[in-house]
Design an enzyme around this catalytic site. Structure first.
Site, PDB file in Angstrom:
ATOM      1  N   CYS A   1      23.646  70.918  35.061  1.00 32.75           N
ATOM      2  CA  CYS A   1      22.449  70.975  34.217  1.00 32.75           C
ATOM      3  C   CYS A   1      22.757  70.370  32.851  1.00 32.75           C
ATOM      4  O   CYS A   1      22.904  69.168  32.740  1.00 32.75           O
ATOM      5  CB  CYS A   1      21.916  72.391  34.117  1.00 32.75           C
ATOM      6  SG  CYS A   1      23.158  73.664  33.865  1.00 32.75           S
ATOM      7  N   SER A   2      22.881  71.203  31.831  1.00 28.61           N
ATOM      8  CA  SER A   2      23.040  70.634  30.497  1.00 28.61           C
ATOM      9  C   SER A   2      23.867  71.549  29.599  1.00 28.61           C
ATOM     10  O   SER A   2      23.641  71.598  28.400  1.00 28.61           O
ATOM     11  CB  SER A   2      21.669  70.403  29.873  1.00 28.61           C
ATOM     12  OG  SER A   2      20.956  71.628  29.864  1.00 28.61           O
ATOM     13  N   CYS A   3      24.823  72.286  30.170  1.00 27.72           N
ATOM     14  CA  CYS A   3      25.631  73.209  29.385  1.00 27.72           C
ATOM     15  C   CYS A   3      26.337  72.447  28.257  1.00 27.72           C
ATOM     16  O   CYS A   3      26.889  71.370  28.497  1.00 27.72           O
ATOM     17  CB  CYS A   3      26.645  73.921  30.273  1.00 27.72           C
ATOM     18  SG  CYS A   3      25.848  74.912  31.546  1.00 27.72           S
TER      19      CYS A   3
ATOM     20  N   CYS B   1      28.037  68.098  32.017  1.00 28.49           N
ATOM     21  CA  CYS B   1      27.644  69.251  32.825  1.00 28.49           C
ATOM     22  C   CYS B   1      26.930  68.661  34.023  1.00 28.49           C
ATOM     23  O   CYS B   1      25.811  68.187  33.907  1.00 28.49           O
ATOM     24  CB  CYS B   1      26.719  70.215  32.075  1.00 28.49           C
ATOM     25  SG  CYS B   1      26.206  71.567  33.165  1.00 28.49           S
TER      26      CYS B   1
HETATM   27 FE    FE Z   1      24.689  73.118  32.470  1.00 29.53          FE
END
Ligand code: FE
Length: 204
Positions: free
Chosen positions: A111-113, A108
């Site tokens: 971000c951090s999906c 991602c």
């Molecule tokens: Fe994300």
């Protein structure tokens, strides 16, 4: 160990985001909008009950049940939900099947999906800026750092997760695992192999 955070803000063990989350949580608790026990329960669920063992079961089933694999290709969200794995961050799932010619890898960049219902909470490196930037620019180098060296001719495809779409890599089934039960197979499916920074373990 420095303890005076006022004089040494950069020595704080919490990141700016963590500090903001902590501040937000205190306000919500203070105002009675959230119950700290409920927050703890949610975190504990993701730490203990929801984890990569779920994704491993999806992979093992895909390896042993062609109809399920086909369903997973057509509608991963529904196929995964049929095993009872539903919830936040997993509403729109896509299964990426590795083949002898194609290796899929997930990142991602924003971000951090991450697909929580099948993999639990993301590892720290997945959320780190270096991985997010380099996975796209130099995937083979990043893979090598994870101990994965792919044959020259194998294509590497990097998938960028979004708020709408979450990916689960279906690694190749290792040779020599014919006749294994779903449980045996699930045991060799690592978390990293389902992110695409690893391959499913060789039989021991
Ligand atoms: Fe994300």
């Amino acid at each position: 160990m420095p303890h005076d955070d006022h004089d040494h803000p950069h020595n704080s063990e919490l990141s700016p985001i963590e500090l903001r989350v902590r501040a937000l949580e205190s306000i919500l608790v203070e105002k009675g909008y959230v119950d700290p026990a409920a927050v703890d329960a949610i975190i504990q669920t993701y730490e203990t009950e929801i984890g990569p063992h779920r994704g491993a079961r999806v992979v093992a089933k895909a390896w042993t049940d062609p109809a399920f694999a086909d369903w997973l290709k057509r509608d991963a969200s529904a196929a995964i939900a049929s095993l009872g794995y539903t919830g936040r961050q997993g509403e729109h799932m896509v299964a990426l099947f590795n083949t002898p010619y194609l290796h899929n890898m997930v990142v991602c960049t924003l971000c951090s999906c991450y697909p929580w219902p099948v993999l639990g909470l993301p590892p720290v490196w997945y959320k780190s800026p270096p991985y997010r930037a380099r996975a796209v620019k130099e995937p083979r180098t990043v893979l090598a750092e994870f101990g994965v060296t792919l044959p020259e001719g194998k294509e590497v495809r990097v998938w960028d997760s979004t708020a709408e779409m979450r990916y689960l890599v279906i690694p190749e089934r290792p040779a020599g695992t014919g006749g294994w039960s779903e449980e045996q197979l699930a045991a060799i499916v690592t978390r990293d192999s389902m992110i695409g920074t690893g391959v499913a373990g060789a039989p021991t």
